[in-house]
Design a protein around this motif. Structure first.
Motif, PDB file in Angstrom:
ATOM      1  N   GLY A  47     -10.028 -17.631   3.509  1.00  0.00           N
ATOM      2  CA  GLY A  47     -11.154 -16.704   3.489  1.00  0.00           C
ATOM      3  C   GLY A  47     -10.747 -15.253   3.336  1.00  0.00           C
ATOM      4  O   GLY A  47      -9.924 -14.754   4.097  1.00  0.00           O
ATOM      5  N   LEU A  48     -11.336 -14.563   2.364  1.00  0.00           N
ATOM      6  CA  LEU A  48     -11.126 -13.119   2.215  1.00  0.00           C
ATOM      7  C   LEU A  48     -11.872 -12.397   3.333  1.00  0.00           C
ATOM      8  O   LEU A  48     -13.053 -12.631   3.543  1.00  0.00           O
ATOM      9  CB  LEU A  48     -11.659 -12.674   0.849  1.00  0.00           C
ATOM     10  N   ASN A  49     -11.163 -11.526   4.043  1.00  0.00           N
ATOM     11  CA  ASN A  49     -11.725 -10.801   5.184  1.00  0.00           C
ATOM     12  C   ASN A  49     -12.036  -9.365   4.773  1.00  0.00           C
ATOM     13  O   ASN A  49     -11.135  -8.600   4.426  1.00  0.00           O
ATOM     14  CB  ASN A  49     -10.703 -10.832   6.335  1.00  0.00           C
ATOM     15  N   PRO A  50     -13.316  -8.953   4.814  1.00  0.00           N
ATOM     16  CA  PRO A  50     -13.662  -7.602   4.352  1.00  0.00           C
ATOM     17  C   PRO A  50     -13.061  -6.492   5.219  1.00  0.00           C
ATOM     18  O   PRO A  50     -12.925  -5.362   4.742  1.00  0.00           O
ATOM     19  CB  PRO A  50     -15.194  -7.587   4.404  1.00  0.00           C
ATOM     20  N   LEU A  51     -12.688  -6.793   6.470  1.00  0.00           N
ATOM     21  CA  LEU A  51     -12.038  -5.776   7.300  1.00  0.00           C
ATOM     22  C   LEU A  51     -10.639  -5.482   6.766  1.00  0.00           C
ATOM     23  O   LEU A  51     -10.206  -4.327   6.690  1.00  0.00           O
ATOM     24  CB  LEU A  51     -11.958  -6.231   8.763  1.00  0.00           C
ATOM     25  N   ARG A  52      -9.935  -6.526   6.407  1.00  0.00           N
ATOM     26  CA  ARG A  52      -8.613  -6.340   5.800  1.00  0.00           C
ATOM     27  C   ARG A  52      -8.752  -5.626   4.458  1.00  0.00           C
ATOM     28  O   ARG A  52      -7.972  -4.733   4.139  1.00  0.00           O
ATOM     29  CB  ARG A  52      -7.957  -7.712   5.622  1.00  0.00           C
ATOM     30  N   GLU A  53      -9.774  -6.011   3.701  1.00  0.00           N
ATOM     31  CA  GLU A  53     -10.039  -5.390   2.406  1.00  0.00           C
ATOM     32  C   GLU A  53     -10.330  -3.888   2.591  1.00  0.00           C
ATOM     33  O   GLU A  53      -9.806  -3.042   1.855  1.00  0.00           O
ATOM     34  CB  GLU A  53     -11.235  -6.110   1.787  1.00  0.00           C
ATOM     35  N   MET A  54     -11.147  -3.574   3.583  1.00  0.00           N
ATOM     36  CA  MET A  54     -11.474  -2.169   3.854  1.00  0.00           C
ATOM     37  C   MET A  54     -10.212  -1.398   4.230  1.00  0.00           C
ATOM     38  O   MET A  54      -9.988  -0.277   3.752  1.00  0.00           O
ATOM     39  CB  MET A  54     -12.504  -2.098   4.988  1.00  0.00           C
ATOM     40  N   ALA A  55      -9.395  -1.990   5.096  1.00  0.00           N
ATOM     41  CA  ALA A  55      -8.156  -1.317   5.506  1.00  0.00           C
ATOM     42  C   ALA A  55      -7.267  -1.050   4.291  1.00  0.00           C
ATOM     43  O   ALA A  55      -6.724   0.044   4.124  1.00  0.00           O
ATOM     44  CB  ALA A  55      -7.419  -2.172   6.542  1.00  0.00           C
ATOM     45  N   ARG A  56      -7.148  -2.042   3.435  1.00  0.00           N
ATOM     46  CA  ARG A  56      -6.290  -1.888   2.258  1.00  0.00           C
ATOM     47  C   ARG A  56      -6.809  -0.787   1.345  1.00  0.00           C
ATOM     48  O   ARG A  56      -6.043   0.021   0.811  1.00  0.00           O
ATOM     49  CB  ARG A  56      -6.231  -3.225   1.510  1.00  0.00           C
ATOM     50  N   ILE A  57      -8.119  -0.729   1.181  1.00  0.00           N
ATOM     51  CA  ILE A  57      -8.684   0.271   0.271  1.00  0.00           C
ATOM     52  C   ILE A  57      -8.582   1.670   0.867  1.00  0.00           C
ATOM     53  O   ILE A  57      -8.229   2.631   0.179  1.00  0.00           O
ATOM     54  CB  ILE A  57     -10.128  -0.128  -0.096  1.00  0.00           C
ATOM     55  N   ILE A  58      -8.852   1.799   2.150  1.00  0.00           N
ATOM     56  CA  ILE A  58      -8.684   3.119   2.771  1.00  0.00           C
ATOM     57  C   ILE A  58      -7.219   3.552   2.667  1.00  0.00           C
ATOM     58  O   ILE A  58      -6.917   4.693   2.310  1.00  0.00           O
ATOM     59  CB  ILE A  58      -9.155   3.103   4.242  1.00  0.00           C
ATOM     60  N   ALA A  59      -6.318   2.634   2.970  1.00  0.00           N
ATOM     61  CA  ALA A  59      -4.889   2.984   2.866  1.00  0.00           C
ATOM     62  C   ALA A  59      -4.540   3.413   1.440  1.00  0.00           C
ATOM     63  O   ALA A  59      -3.698   4.294   1.238  1.00  0.00           O
ATOM     64  CB  ALA A  59      -4.030   1.796   3.308  1.00  0.00           C
ATOM     65  N   SER A  60      -5.200   2.805   0.461  1.00  0.00           N
ATOM     66  CA  SER A  60      -4.868   3.126  -0.945  1.00  0.00           C
ATOM     67  C   SER A  60      -5.340   4.511  -1.356  1.00  0.00           C
ATOM     68  O   SER A  60      -4.975   4.993  -2.422  1.00  0.00           O
ATOM     69  CB  SER A  60      -5.488   2.066  -1.875  1.00  0.00           C
ATOM     70  N   PHE A  61      -6.164   5.148  -0.536  1.00  0.00           N
ATOM     71  CA  PHE A  61      -6.611   6.510  -0.853  1.00  0.00           C
ATOM     72  C   PHE A  61      -5.473   7.528  -0.775  1.00  0.00           C
ATOM     73  O   PHE A  61      -5.600   8.627  -1.309  1.00  0.00           O
ATOM     74  CB  PHE A  61      -7.691   6.967   0.141  1.00  0.00           C
ATOM     75  N   TYR A  62      -4.416   7.179  -0.064  1.00  0.00           N
ATOM     76  CA  TYR A  62      -3.416   8.186   0.290  1.00  0.00           C
ATOM     77  C   TYR A  62      -2.014   7.816  -0.172  1.00  0.00           C
ATOM     78  O   TYR A  62      -1.638   6.661  -0.145  1.00  0.00           O
ATOM     79  CB  TYR A  62      -3.380   8.393   1.814  1.00  0.00           C
ATOM     80  N   ASP A  63      -1.260   8.840  -0.570  1.00  0.00           N
ATOM     81  CA  ASP A  63       0.173   8.693  -0.777  1.00  0.00           C
ATOM     82  C   ASP A  63       0.845   9.152   0.520  1.00  0.00           C
ATOM     83  O   ASP A  63       0.827  10.341   0.838  1.00  0.00           O
ATOM     84  CB  ASP A  63       0.607   9.554  -1.970  1.00  0.00           C
ATOM     85  N   ASP A  64       1.417   8.196   1.235  1.00  0.00           N
ATOM     86  CA  ASP A  64       1.938   8.542   2.558  1.00  0.00           C
ATOM     87  C   ASP A  64       3.164   9.441   2.493  1.00  0.00           C
ATOM     88  O   ASP A  64       3.503  10.106   3.475  1.00  0.00           O
ATOM     89  CB  ASP A  64       2.246   7.264   3.352  1.00  0.00           C
ATOM     90  N   GLU A  65       3.858   9.461   1.350  1.00  0.00           N
ATOM     91  CA  GLU A  65       5.026  10.344   1.215  1.00  0.00           C
ATOM     92  C   GLU A  65       4.607  11.812   1.133  1.00  0.00           C
ATOM     93  O   GLU A  65       5.155  12.672   1.810  1.00  0.00           O
ATOM     94  CB  GLU A  65       5.817   9.984  -0.054  1.00  0.00           C
ATOM     95  N   THR A  66       3.631  12.076   0.273  1.00  0.00           N
ATOM     96  CA  THR A  66       3.249  13.466  -0.007  1.00  0.00           C
ATOM     97  C   THR A  66       2.008  13.903   0.755  1.00  0.00           C
ATOM     98  O   THR A  66       1.682  15.085   0.781  1.00  0.00           O
ATOM     99  CB  THR A  66       2.941  13.630  -1.504  1.00  0.00           C
ATOM    100  N   GLY A  67       1.300  12.945   1.353  1.00  0.00           N
ATOM    101  CA  GLY A  67       0.048  13.286   2.015  1.00  0.00           C
ATOM    102  C   GLY A  67      -1.096  13.548   1.047  1.00  0.00           C
ATOM    103  O   GLY A  67      -2.181  13.958   1.456  1.00  0.00           O
TER     104      GLY A  67
END
Lengths: 464, 464
Positions: A227-247
């Motif tokens: 099962g695809l979990n939308p909470l995990r999906e949301m976390a992944r997409i929010i994380a994808s907003f940012y480059d953690d190296e450069t901020g």
């Protein structure tokens, strides 16, 4: 006209000016609570009477909410500059009352390590700041019989409750309110004793989205795995907003319209006495967490953000529930700078989310959340440099064009509704506890604030 | 002893057996709602009377909650196998009542495309299933005067409300309840007409954590940029749990104790008639989303998961709030398989989170959330293959050792409290709508379920 005599009058009149402020502070003009409606009315009446006592034509104007106060002084046919001064007479609620060391509407002078302060709700935000301008006008009138320029006074009573009547009133009274420049006294100094003109504000974009995975909530035993979990999906997409190296924000085109801060402005910021470590440590940070290569002030004043303000989904009560929820939700806001276009940016962010969705995940968007570009403070106008000179003279320290991380909607409204530039000068300090228990305003802010406006009025008259 | 006569008796007695089940279904034994306490009591009384009517010593036993029913038949001193049969007489609430096509406690036979069904709350879960065993015993007794083995009956009335009295009662009556093997009839067939023994269940680990960024909620204008946002931090950490390419959990050591499914078991699963497409499509999925290289059934029965069940922080009301919250929260559960150790795993997950935290972010853990390893079904015991043969004979189709994605706590309790293996045989179908409106039990499940138990009892007696 002699400025020195006006300044001397201000010094001599400080006790009486303080008493007048105290009287205004005793009025419990909490705008958000209907129980205090008559107190808001009383504060408007008091301001009308006080302006009238200086010889300024002023009246209370009804709105669907709390009344406006509008006053005029000066000859419409003369060619002296016409300034509009804006302030608000309403105050924040006082809860939690038990944290106040004295009743919030029984203001008094208190000695502190940083000198005497006026303690009480509204002392800083915005009654004390508003009265710095009124008192400067009073002194000028008393010494010279008139003011050096034409002035429109515009006070509202709903600033702390979302200003629902403001734009309709401005639209209905545009001709009367339009002036050459708006002055706003509702901001802070960048650090104690450093006079500040807020020349760089950030705009705002709001959005909200929902990610849907399965059609219904699922049992995590039955579907946990396939099962695809939308909470995990949301976390992944929010994380994808940012480059953690450069901020940096990774949304394509996010930084379009962002300009680097001019060297001269950076120099002013670097020497403005802002205590970065204290600012960060006071809330629990050891370092700035924004884009690498930019100082804390730049990150906060001159760089855009994509911030998650709320995120929720699944089971949030006590204990545990073995659910794969159908939906996850997220609220975001962006702070915009320079020429960033909120509508274009909204499209870019939505595309980023859609491009990053997994198979079987769907996104829906809340509609009609507003966006506004960063307000442009037109600091090329000669009045800005003139005011900076006047403030530098009064505070015996170079005044600074500062940024502000937040948005001051009224500045944008003056531009969008009345096509009028605004200049934000304020004398509050970061420790004034506005919106909090034990609000105060330094007597020095009040006294030198009044003197500052006297100087600024003269400088703007010469520059205009 | 002749099995054929018993089976013939079952066939002849089906109308009466159905009537008895209908009587039990009319009792509104909703365990979670105190308003139905006396109905739970009534269901227990009915079961005691029904067991007594077959000649089985049974009585109602008080607990702090709803009563247990315990019955015994057979000579303790004989060397025939001693089996314990478990079922529960309580049922789920019936909300939303308006979605029922007929009153939930007025059961009736209805014709459907898949044949006649018994419609009503509890028809499948678990009164219908429980009565398959009781009716098999009744037929056996009626034909042969006694049962082929010694049996302890153990019915509880709190299964749908968390079984608070179960373990204390088992501990207090361990000697009385301990048998050679426990039989549980509370599970489904893997697909219609495919007899199933659930031999592979998953264990469970629960945890909850909070990430704290700033000391207090911050204004996203003032601190947006330099401010670390715990919602973004939470998203990044949740995203870091997974390898999006392989679908694997990245927590170091997560798969320790996980075993590949033996080839013979995989073969049974592949031929068990499980309709993967239907299973996924029915909830909105076009494909399985778990670990690549494993089928949907493997992902669900034989692979561990780390699932986010709840996630929340910041502003979640209507509209927008420009806040950088101080905290973000997350609830997780893991499904465990094989020899995965919940305590070790908890440590690994916590270490992963702590290792991935940014400077200035802190994590705190909720305490005392339980974990339990995957229950081991001891299918090497000869009774399992014997039961499989009996079921294959009845359903004229090879019976399957299936997995289950969920956890059946009672199976674990029989092992941990009584050191007794359990065998899970059930005749429910996935479309029985247990816990939902319009619950039903196929008449075929009921009829062939009774026949199955008659065969299984004989097979276990021979095997034991």
């Amino acid at each position: 006209m002699s400025l020195d005599a006006v300044l001397a009058r201000i010094d001599a009149d400080l006790p009486a000016a303080t008493d007048r402020l105290m009287t205004l502070l005793r009025i419990q003009s909490i705008s958000t609570d209907p129980a205090f409606k008559s107190e808001c009315d009383k504060a408007a009446d008091w301001l009308v009477a006080d302006l009238n006592s200086i010889g300024i034509q002023a009246e209370k104007r009804a709105t669907p909410g709390h009344p406006m106060v509008v006053g005029h002084v000066g000859d419409p046919d003369s060619d002296v500059p016409h300034l509009l001064f804006y302030g608000h007479y309403d105050v924040q609620p006082v809860d939690p009352l038990n944290l106040w060391t004295a009743p919030p509407f029984e203001p008094k002078i208190e000695d502190t390590d940083n000198g005497p302060v006026i303690r009480g709700r509204g002392a800083s935000d915005d009654k004390g700041q508003l009265m710095t301008f009124v008192e400067a006008c009073r002194a000028w009138k008393e010494i010279h019989g008139n003011l050096p320029c034409r002035i429109t006074f515009f006070f509202e009573g709903e600033e702390e409750s979302g200003s629902p009547s403001l734009v309709p009133f401005m639209e209905a009274n545009a001709k009367e309110l339009k002036a050459d420049l708006a002055l706003i006294c509702d901001t802070s100094m960048v650090s104690r004793g450093v006079p500040s003109i807020a020349s760089q504000l950030r705009g705002m974009l709001k959005d909200e989205f929902t990610i849907t995975g399965p059609r219904i909530d699922l049992h995590s035993g039955h579907y946990g795995g396939p099962g695809l979990n939308p909470l995990r999906e949301m976390a992944r997409i929010i994380a994808s907003f940012y480059d953690d190296e450069t901020g940096k924000v990774t949304v394509e085109g996010f930084y379009e319209g962002v300009h680097e801060v001019p060297a001269e402005q950076l120099r002013q910021w670097q020497s403005c006495g802002f205590d970065e470590a204290d600012y960060l440590h006071s809330v629990g940070y050891s370092m700035p967490h924004g884009e690498t290569g930019y100082s804390t002030l730049e990150q906060q004043w001159a760089r855009p953000t994509l911030e998650v303000n709320g995120m929720w989904g699944g089971y949030t009560g006590a204990g545990s529930k073995t659910v794969i929820p159908s939906q996850a939700h997220c609220k975001i806001t962006c702070r915009l700078v320079g020429d960033m276009d909120p509508d274009a940016l909204r499209g870019r962010i939505r595309k980023h989310v859609e491009d990053h969705l997994s198979t079987d995940a769907k996104v829906s968007w809340d509609q009609d959340l507003e966006g506004s570009p960063a307000p442009v403070m037109n600091i090329e106008r000669p009045e800005f440099e003139a005011a900076r000179g006047a403030l530098s003279d009064e505070w015996e320290r170079e005044a600074v064009f500062t940024g502000m991380g937040g948005s001051i909607p009224i500045a944008g409204f003056f531009k969008s509704v009345l096509d009028m530039d605004a200049m934000l000068i304020g004398f509050a300090n970061d420790d004034d506890a506005i919106h909090s228990p034990n609000e105060k305003y330094d007597v020095k802010s009040f006294h030198k604030g009044i003197r500052s406006w006297a100087r600024v009025l003269e400088a703007l008259t010469k520059a205009g």
